[in-house]
Write a protein that holds these residues in place. Structure first.
Motif, mmCIF file in Angstrom:
data_model
loop_
_atom_site.group_PDB
_atom_site.id
_atom_site.type_symbol
_atom_site.label_atom_id
_atom_site.label_comp_id
_atom_site.label_asym_id
_atom_site.label_seq_id
_atom_site.Cartn_x
_atom_site.Cartn_y
_atom_site.Cartn_z
ATOM 1 N N CYS A 167 0.540 -1.220 0.161
ATOM 2 C CA CYS A 167 -0.088 -0.221 0.142
ATOM 3 C C CYS A 167 1.267 0.847 0.106
ATOM 4 N N ASN A 168 0.624 2.191 -0.670
ATOM 5 C CA ASN A 168 1.165 3.237 -0.755
ATOM 6 C C ASN A 168 0.252 4.644 -1.009
ATOM 7 N N PHE A 169 -0.753 3.978 -0.977
ATOM 8 C CA PHE A 169 -2.049 5.697 -0.423
ATOM 9 C C PHE A 169 -3.158 5.112 0.284
ATOM 10 N N HIS A 170 -3.203 6.098 1.261
ATOM 11 C CA HIS A 170 -4.771 5.528 2.239
ATOM 12 C C HIS A 170 -5.301 7.105 2.650
ATOM 13 N N SER A 171 -6.562 7.355 1.965
ATOM 14 C CA SER A 171 -6.484 8.026 2.983
ATOM 15 C C SER A 171 -8.031 8.665 3.023
ATOM 16 N N ALA A 172 -8.082 8.974 4.542
ATOM 17 C CA ALA A 172 -10.050 9.411 5.127
ATOM 18 C C ALA A 172 -10.426 9.530 3.357
ATOM 19 N N TYR A 173 -11.957 10.207 3.688
ATOM 20 C CA TYR A 173 -12.800 11.088 2.279
ATOM 21 C C TYR A 173 -12.264 12.411 2.100
ATOM 22 N N LEU A 174 -11.413 12.844 1.286
ATOM 23 C CA LEU A 174 -10.844 14.114 0.876
ATOM 24 C C LEU A 174 -12.557 14.519 -0.248
ATOM 25 N N PHE A 175 -12.892 15.802 1.121
ATOM 26 C CA PHE A 175 -13.931 16.361 -0.126
ATOM 27 C C PHE A 175 -13.129 17.422 -0.696
ATOM 28 N N TYR A 176 -12.077 17.888 -1.091
ATOM 29 C CA TYR A 176 -11.455 17.951 -2.405
ATOM 30 C C TYR A 176 -11.236 17.128 -3.368
ATOM 31 N N PRO A 177 -11.579 17.306 -4.911
ATOM 32 C CA PRO A 177 -11.876 19.438 -5.158
ATOM 33 C C PRO A 177 -13.457 19.278 -5.064
ATOM 34 N N PHE A 178 -14.299 20.786 -4.903
ATOM 35 C CA PHE A 178 -15.681 20.417 -3.439
ATOM 36 C C PHE A 178 -16.678 20.299 -4.856
ATOM 37 N N HIS A 179 -16.337 20.597 -5.561
ATOM 38 C CA HIS A 179 -17.280 19.726 -7.287
ATOM 39 C C HIS A 179 -17.345 18.015 -8.235
ATOM 40 N N GLU A 180 -16.170 17.210 -7.028
ATOM 41 C CA GLU A 180 -16.072 16.135 -7.273
ATOM 42 C C GLU A 180 -15.392 15.806 -6.433
ATOM 43 N N PRO A 181 -15.227 15.280 -5.335
ATOM 44 C CA PRO A 181 -14.571 14.893 -4.165
ATOM 45 C C PRO A 181 -13.620 14.403 -4.607
ATOM 46 N N HIS A 182 -12.875 14.007 -4.113
ATOM 47 C CA HIS A 182 -11.466 12.919 -4.716
ATOM 48 C C HIS A 182 -12.270 11.297 -3.600
ATOM 49 N N GLY A 183 -12.252 11.782 -2.541
ATOM 50 C CA GLY A 183 -12.950 10.783 -2.026
ATOM 51 C C GLY A 183 -12.084 9.759 -0.549
ATOM 52 N N SER A 184 -11.855 9.110 -1.098
ATOM 53 C CA SER A 184 -11.320 8.076 0.057
ATOM 54 C C SER A 184 -10.645 6.816 -0.603
ATOM 55 N N VAL A 185 -8.829 6.269 -0.319
ATOM 56 C CA VAL A 185 -8.613 5.817 -1.271
ATOM 57 C C VAL A 185 -7.272 5.110 -0.314
ATOM 58 N N GLN A 186 -8.120 3.649 -0.692
ATOM 59 C CA GLN A 186 -6.835 2.654 -0.882
ATOM 60 C C GLN A 186 -6.459 2.058 -1.457
ATOM 61 N N ALA A 187 -5.244 2.225 -1.795
ATOM 62 C CA ALA A 187 -3.918 2.068 -3.478
ATOM 63 C C ALA A 187 -2.897 1.887 -2.895
ATOM 64 N N GLY A 188 -2.545 1.003 -4.235
ATOM 65 C CA GLY A 188 -0.626 0.559 -3.925
ATOM 66 C C GLY A 188 0.245 0.431 -5.249
ATOM 67 N N MET A 189 0.941 -0.536 -4.867
ATOM 68 C CA MET A 189 1.597 -1.309 -6.297
ATOM 69 C C MET A 189 1.476 -2.762 -5.788
ATOM 70 N N LEU A 190 1.798 -3.238 -6.734
ATOM 71 C CA LEU A 190 1.963 -4.770 -6.705
ATOM 72 C C LEU A 190 3.395 -5.517 -7.676
ATOM 73 N N THR A 191 4.066 -6.809 -7.557
ATOM 74 C CA THR A 191 5.150 -7.436 -8.072
ATOM 75 C C THR A 191 4.465 -8.583 -8.615
ATOM 76 N N PHE A 192 4.629 -9.123 -9.551
ATOM 77 C CA PHE A 192 4.698 -10.480 -10.334
ATOM 78 C C PHE A 192 6.240 -10.597 -10.713
ATOM 79 N N GLY A 193 5.998 -12.628 -10.206
ATOM 80 C CA GLY A 193 6.841 -12.635 -11.096
ATOM 81 C C GLY A 193 6.246 -14.877 -11.272
#
Length: 378
Positions: A167-193
């Motif tokens: 995981c390299n991005f975890h955030s609570a609900y972001l109300f910005y930008p006001f016209h279309e809030p980015h919202g909450s995020v849980q995201a990251g990077m994957l390595t496959f082999g």
């Protein structure tokens, strides 16, 4: 008459008093609302600890060999949002005629489009069927991609591979930008082999902890995966995603210093190392390489071999002069108009035989193009 005027004056005073109380109440409500939101963000905020052990799923037994060519691809899939006409609200720029430009959206255009772009990116990777894969900006659960679990989609698509997720991005609900809030995020990077991964460790990059920025910036990291060889040596595969939107490049300088420290330590151990991913820097001297009607964006900085740890160098793709890997997202993509540059690719330790190619995905599914590395260990 005088009594009527007195009553009217009294009524006006009451009316203004009510208006005053209403305005004050609204003001206090807004203060409480904003204050409560700041408290909510602060309570939800945390940074992931350094040296986190990442579980390798579906691990393999086969080991890689010296003298055998293998392939590795890296691809920032842009959380499935960046079709070629998509613009992102944090991206700004300027046309050569002086016209200012700015992206608009904080989310993918729709759930259907996010899914189509994710599947399109997977298709580009599957066409090449590489031995190893690095993926950045894959959402696990996020408002911006309408809850699509891109991590699971990738794991299902590459079910024959071992996989590790950091995981390299975890955030609570972001109300910005006001016209279309980015919202909450849980995201990251994957390595496959397709070969055994003995260990994967998530290393925490230095990040900007200033107020506001700390809530919106990614929890940047790099993931170190150890791949044992038949001859007893190790290949380290390092999946990386450096900071963007870093004015003056101060945070990125600290991140590069940590990465160089790790590279030096591993070279001293006698290990082979390949670092790949989205560097958010020009890594191929490509700042002015491609036709464009835009001025060079302020976020573009150049990284050179001289800034890397001793014994390491960037791999310049054979078609680096023809195919960029990243486009500006302040305007829709149009070849020859939109600014493009090479920020995706690889660093390798000396002694590894390598050849790289920037694959032209035409920015159909992401604001990045994938890069393929063919390597052979001594």
């Amino acid at each position: 008459m005088e009594e009527q005027k007195s009553r009217e004056k009294s009524e006006k005073k009451k009316l203004w008093r009510r208006i005053g109380i209403g305005v004050l109440s609204l003001f206090l409500f807004l203060i409480l609302l904003v204050g409560g939101y700041v408290i909510y963000m602060q309570v939800q905020y945390y940074r992931i600890e350094d040296n986190q052990v990442i579980v390798t799923e579906n691990n393999k037994e086969e080991l890689i060999k010296s003298g055998t060519p293998y392939t590795l691809m890296t691809y920032n899939i842009g959380f499935g949002a960046y079709s070629d006409d998509y613009t992102f609200f944090m991206d700004t720029g300027e046309m050569k005629d002086g016209r200012k430009t700015a992206g608009a959206s904080a989310r993918a255009k729709s759930k259907e489009e996010a899914l189509a772009n994710t599947e399109g990116s997977i298709g580009l990777l599957k066409e090449e069927a590489p031995d190893f894969i690095f993926v950045q900006e894959a959402d696990e659960k996020a408002t911006r991609s309408y809850g699509i679990n891109q991590v699971e989609l990738l794991k299902e698509a590459f079910s024959e591979y071992a996989s590790a997720f950091a995981c390299n991005f975890h955030s609570a609900y972001l109300f910005y930008p006001f016209h279309e809030p980015h919202g909450s995020v849980q995201a990251g990077m994957l390595t496959f082999g397709k070969y055994r991964i003995s260990e994967s460790i998530r290393r925490q990059f230095p990040v900007d902890n200033s107020f506001i920025t700390k809530f919106t910036d990614l929890d940047r990291c790099f993931m170190v995966s150890r791949v044992p060889m038949e001859n007893g040596k190790e290949l380290l595969l390092v999946n990386v995603h450096l900071s963007a939107y870093d004015e003056g490049g101060k945070i990125r300088a600290k991140q590069l210093a940590l990465l160089n420290q790790v590279l030096t330590e591993e070279k001293e151990k006698g290990n082979y190392v390949i670092v790949g991913g989205d560097f958010n820097h020009d890594i191929a001297g490509s700042i002015e390489s491609f036709p464009t009607e835009q001025k060079i964006p302020g976020w573009v900085f150049e990284l050179k071999d001289s800034q890397l740890a001793e014994g390491y160098h960037f791999v310049r793709a054979e078609n680096a002069g023809e195919t960029p890997t990243c486009r500006g997202a302040d305007i829709p993509y149009e070849k020859g108009i939109t600014y493009t540059v090479i920020v995706d690719g690889f660093i390798v330790s000396d002694g590894i035989k390598v050849r790289a190619e920037n694959l032209d995905g035409e920015f159909r599914y992401s604001d990045h193009n994938p890069v393929k590395l063919t390597f052979e260990l001594p």
